[in-house]
Scaffold this active site. Structure first.
Site, PDB file in Angstrom:
ATOM      1  N   TYR A 176       5.549 -53.676 -35.592  1.00  0.00           N
ATOM      2  CA  TYR A 176       6.278 -52.799 -36.516  1.00  0.00           C
ATOM      3  C   TYR A 176       6.105 -53.256 -37.962  1.00  0.00           C
ATOM      4  O   TYR A 176       6.085 -54.439 -38.282  1.00  0.00           O
ATOM      5  CB  TYR A 176       7.755 -52.692 -36.148  1.00  0.00           C
ATOM      6  N   HIS A 181      19.428 -52.138 -32.337  1.00  0.00           N
ATOM      7  CA  HIS A 181      19.758 -52.703 -33.647  1.00  0.00           C
ATOM      8  C   HIS A 181      19.467 -51.673 -34.732  1.00  0.00           C
ATOM      9  O   HIS A 181      18.323 -51.197 -34.856  1.00  0.00           O
ATOM     10  CB  HIS A 181      18.917 -53.958 -33.926  1.00  0.00           C
TER      11      HIS A 181
END
Length: 475
Positions: A135, A72
């Site tokens: 993240y 992605h």
């Protein structure tokens, strides 16, 4: 936690994908377990990590080894690490440009992290059960943001990622299985540059400088009214990287009146403060055009760090705007003087007078250099394209300084008339009995700082010759 290398030094490693950087993180362990600074801003900035301003921290827990999450490309930057377990990471550049399709792979455990810029496809496969993948991102998730994602099929033959666990044996989502091959991917366009005041002299020159660049958007005064608060809230600033503010109130004499003073402060200061706030909030680069009028003209050569000493209202507003813009982390203040471009200006006025046989009196005790908008626009683009250090830059044409009377004489001579038809007079004589703002006597700007970045504008005399040649050739 076997396999983790403890206490190795913090280090950064470039990768084949521009902007993607792999980090070694020091992990300190003992009989109780381990500890690490997963992200430490000061140390990371020292290593060259962009100050990307994370606003959200996400964790993906993966129960089984072989869990594979798709490629992605997202409209934000992210900083990826592993809290526990191990992954095989794969990154593919899905941005417009020559590096489109470039691939980098690496194994990550708790001792490694990686920075992924906006538009680079991110995927991983877990190599251990119970892996937690974490993240930081510098934007909040939204449905609008998700609509800007770019996807690539995990099994694309062109990038040919060597998954440790074959995809037919891995855990994948149906959506990830259905994503397109590289040949069918629409690359993610870069964030846009917005030019304000695109109908002014400098704005028109910027249109020419960026002609054909689909990532530069131009807004005229009608399309972006700097005095209207709705103009600032009516744009999705997440889609922009840079604002070039080429709009300003430049009626120097009128600025001394009650009405002009209010308008000058509204356009030159209040509006600029709004732009500065937007630039800070959205981490944009703000390019602002300043003026020699921020100085009183007593210095022989004005450098970028000279203290402000404006004589009139216009100069005061430009100095105030410079102070506002200087607090924006990513800013270029481009200070110029005696601007000449498309539209009404001193050179055209003198050429018209010469054609009519008028013998004018022109000020001979104000000294400076002309600044042609073609070169101001080229200098602005150079600063942005070369990623020059942020700050203030003087930007005028080069060559010997002249008085306004010298320039007028050159215009007369270059248009086939007698330069001696121009009579030089003092500012006091010229403005006697007139309502006029005070002007700096010396507007010569030191160009050394800009020249060190690799940009040198041609002499004002050579530009004047070319400019008048075009004017004469025009029907």
């Amino acid at each position: 936690m076997t396999g983790i290398e403890f206490s190795k030094p913090l280090a950064a490693h470039e990768t084949p994908i521009p902007g993607v950087v792999l980090y070694d993180l020091p992990v300190h362990g003992d009989n109780r377990g381990w500890f690490k600074e997963n992200w430490q801003r000061e140390k990371m900035l020292t290593l060259g990590l962009p100050d990307f301003g994370p606003v959200q921290n996400n964790i993906s827990f993966n129960e089984k080894a072989g869990t594979t999450r798709g490629i992605h490309g997202e409209p934000w930057d992210k900083y990826v690490s592993v809290a526990t377990g191990r992954i095989f990471g794969a990154w593919v550049d899905l941005r417009e440009g020559p590096s489109f399709g470039s691939v980098f792979t690496a194994e990550l455990d708790a001792s490694k992290a990686i920075f992924i810029p906006r538009g680079v496809g991110n995927a991983f496969q877990t190599l251990e059960d119970g892996t937690a993948y974490t993240y930081l991102v510098n934007d909040h998730w939204s449905a609008d943001a998700q609509s800007q994602y770019t996807f690539l099929n995990l099994s694309d033959e062109t990038v040919s990622i060597p998954w440790p666990i074959p995809l037919e044996k891995a855990e994948l989502s149906d959506k990830d299985r259905a994503h397109p091959r590289l040949a069918e991917v629409s690359p993610m366009a870069p964030r846009k540059t917005l030019v304000l005041g695109a109908d002014g002299q400098l704005g028109r020159a910027l249109r020419e400088a960026y002609d054909g660049d689909a990532n530069v958007e131009f807004a005229t005064r009608h399309e972006f009214d700097l005095s209207d608060a709705a103009a600032y809230s009516g744009r999705n600033w997440k889609n922009y990287s840079t604002i070039i503010n080429a709009a300003a109130y430049t009626a120097v004499d009128k600025a001394e009146t009650a009405e002009g003073r209010r308008t000058a402060w509204a356009i030159n200061v209040s509006a600029v403060a709004r732009l500065a706030q937007i630039a800070v909030e959205h981490r944009l680069t703000l390019v602002h055009v300043s003026s020699d009028y921020v100085f009183d003209g007593t210095a022989e050569l004005h450098s970028e760090d000279e203290p402000f000493s404006p004589l009139g209202v216009y100069g005061q507003t430009k100095a105030a705007a410079d102070a506002v813009v200087s607090v924006v982390p990513r800013h270029y203040i481009v200070r110029t003087s005696w601007v000449i471009g498309e539209g009404g200006n001193f050179v055209r006025t003198m050429a018209n007078l010469a054609g009519k046989g008028v013998k004018p009196s022109v000020v001979n005790d104000q000294i400076g250099r002309l600044s042609f908008t073609t070169d101001i626009a080229a200098g602005i683009r150079h600063l942005l394209d070369s990623h020059a250090p942020f700050g203030v830059y003087n930007l005028t044409n080069d060559g010997e300084p002249q008085s306004w009377a010298d320039v007028a004489s050159s215009v007369y001579a270059l248009t086939g008339h007698e330069g001696s038809d121009v009579t030089g007079v003092s500012s006091q004589e010229y403005f006697e009995g007139k309502e006029a703002a005070p002007r700096p006597a010396n507007s010569v700007l030191n160009l050394a700082k800009l020249q060190k970045t690799g940009f040198e504008a041609p002499s004002s005399q050579s530009r004047l010759e070319g400019y008048l040649g075009q004017e004469v050739a025009a029907p």
